[in-house]
Enzyme design. Structure first.
Site, short mmCIF file in Angstrom:
data_model
loop_
_atom_site.label_atom_id
_atom_site.label_comp_id
_atom_site.label_asym_id
_atom_site.label_seq_id
_atom_site.Cartn_x
_atom_site.Cartn_y
_atom_site.Cartn_z
N HIS A 197 1.30 -1.28 -0.30
CA HIS A 197 -0.43 0.28 0.11
C HIS A 197 1.33 1.25 -0.45
CE1 HIS A 197 -3.23 -2.66 1.07
NE2 HIS A 197 -3.95 -1.59 0.91
N ASN A 228 7.86 -4.17 3.49
CA ASN A 228 7.05 -3.94 3.52
C ASN A 228 6.05 -4.22 4.73
OD1 ASN A 228 3.65 -2.73 2.85
ND2 ASN A 228 3.43 -5.04 2.15
#
Length: 343
Positions: A197, A228
């Site tokens: 994201h 991440n």
């Protein structure tokens, strides 16, 4: 006796016969007279029209003119009503815009700007050729060459974080608003990279729609799993902590692509070498800004070791961050970092 009765009967029938004939002749005369009168009326009308054609033309034109004037008046009234309605809507939208964002800057008519109802001054500078996509809670500039956003801009508010109510559903899917076609979940399958994201889902748990929109693939970028789920997640959590402390934080984030050696999926999604965040706090008592540039790889380094000035971040990314802030304020905020103010 029989003959006498026959004689009376015959005599009686002979007397009645002339009366019937007389009634029929009178009716015929009346019908004939009516017919003659009608014919005479038609003849007189014909000859009058023939002798005085101008009267008929004038009368016809007057009738047409009256009908035309009535139609024109109706059209003008309808147009006036539409203009009034449009003006009411325009004024209402203008008032709503002021209520939603009172700090919205004024622009000259000669400037060309992407039209939007939710324009936010925290967007980086852009031009009319950029593919700007607005979703609930965040806006992005989609880079078709790399099949991901070049930047995602959004605002986080303490009130919203405190009102978190919804859980993520991991509804990853292509973004229908990207007119050139966005990347798809299939591009990441078995690639070894996370669908990372850019605008974090955890920042939008106050709105079911906004949270759902963060799972559009236009908001994803190929990230090393350890990155991440490690240092990148740590930075996202830090930004939320700063929001709770300061009330409102503005964020611009995205990938930095130095080369396109590595791509994944049928859409050729580029794997970035770095990621950045530009963070702005314009709430009193202290205005401050800070940037971060992180390698797309696992790191156990201290978070502030990746901190840079906004000026330096602009040199690296080629973007102009927070262009609507007054120049003197922008220069002060972007030229230096007050690290102690962020700790």
């Amino acid at each position: 006796m029989a003959k006498k009765k026959s004689s009376k009967s015959t005599s009686s029938s002979k007397r009645k016969s002339p009366r019937k004939s007389k009634k029929k002749s009178r009716g015929g005369i009346l019908i004939g007279l009516l017919g003659i009168i009608v014919i005479l009326g038609i003849i007189i009308s014909y000859y009058y029209q023939k002798e005085n054609p101008a009267d008929y033309v004038v009368q016809e034109k007057e009738t047409q003119g009256q009908n035309s004037q009535l139609g024109e008046n109706k059209t003008k009234r309808a147009q006036k009503e539409l203009e009034n309605k449009y003006e009411e809507v325009r004024v209402e939208e203008k008032n709503e815009a002021k209520e939603v964002n009172p700090k919205l800057p004024d622009y000259d008519d000669v400037d060309e700007y992407y039209f939007t109802h939710s324009f936010d001054f925290a967007w980086p500078a852009y031009d009319v050729n950029d593919l700007i996509v607005e979703h609930e809670g965040f806006t992005l500039n989609y880079d078709e060459r790399n099949e991901q956003a070049s930047w995602v801009a959004y605002k986080i508010e303490k009130t919203n974080l405190d009102n978190a109510r919804f859980k993520r559903k991991d509804n990853f899917r292509a973004d229908p608003l990207v007119r050139t076609g966005s990347a798809t979940p299939a591009d990441y399958r078995k690639s070894g990279y996370d669908r990372g994201h850019l605008a974090p889902a955890a920042d939008f748990t106050w709105s079911e729609t906004a949270l759902d929109h963060t799972f559009f693939m236009s908001n994803m970028s190929p990230q090393v799993p350890a990155f991440n789920r490690g240092i990148w997640k740590k930075l996202e959590e830090q930004v939320r902590d700063w929001t709770r402390e300061n009330g409102v934080i503005y964020v611009v984030t995205g990938p930095i692509v130095e080369n396109k050696k590595q791509r994944i999926g049928s859409n050729k999604v580029t794997v970035p070498q770095y990621y950045y965040k530009a963070i702005l706090d314009i709430q009193e008592p202290e205005l401050k800004a800070i940037g971060f540039v992180l390698d797309n790889k696992k790191s156990d380094a201290e978070l502030f070791s990746f901190a840079v000035t906004i000026d330096r971040l602009e040199e690296i990314t080629g973007l102009d961050f927070f262009p609507s802030i007054p120049d003197d304020t922008e220069n002060k905020l972007e030229a230096s970092i007050k690290v102690d103010s962020w700790k």
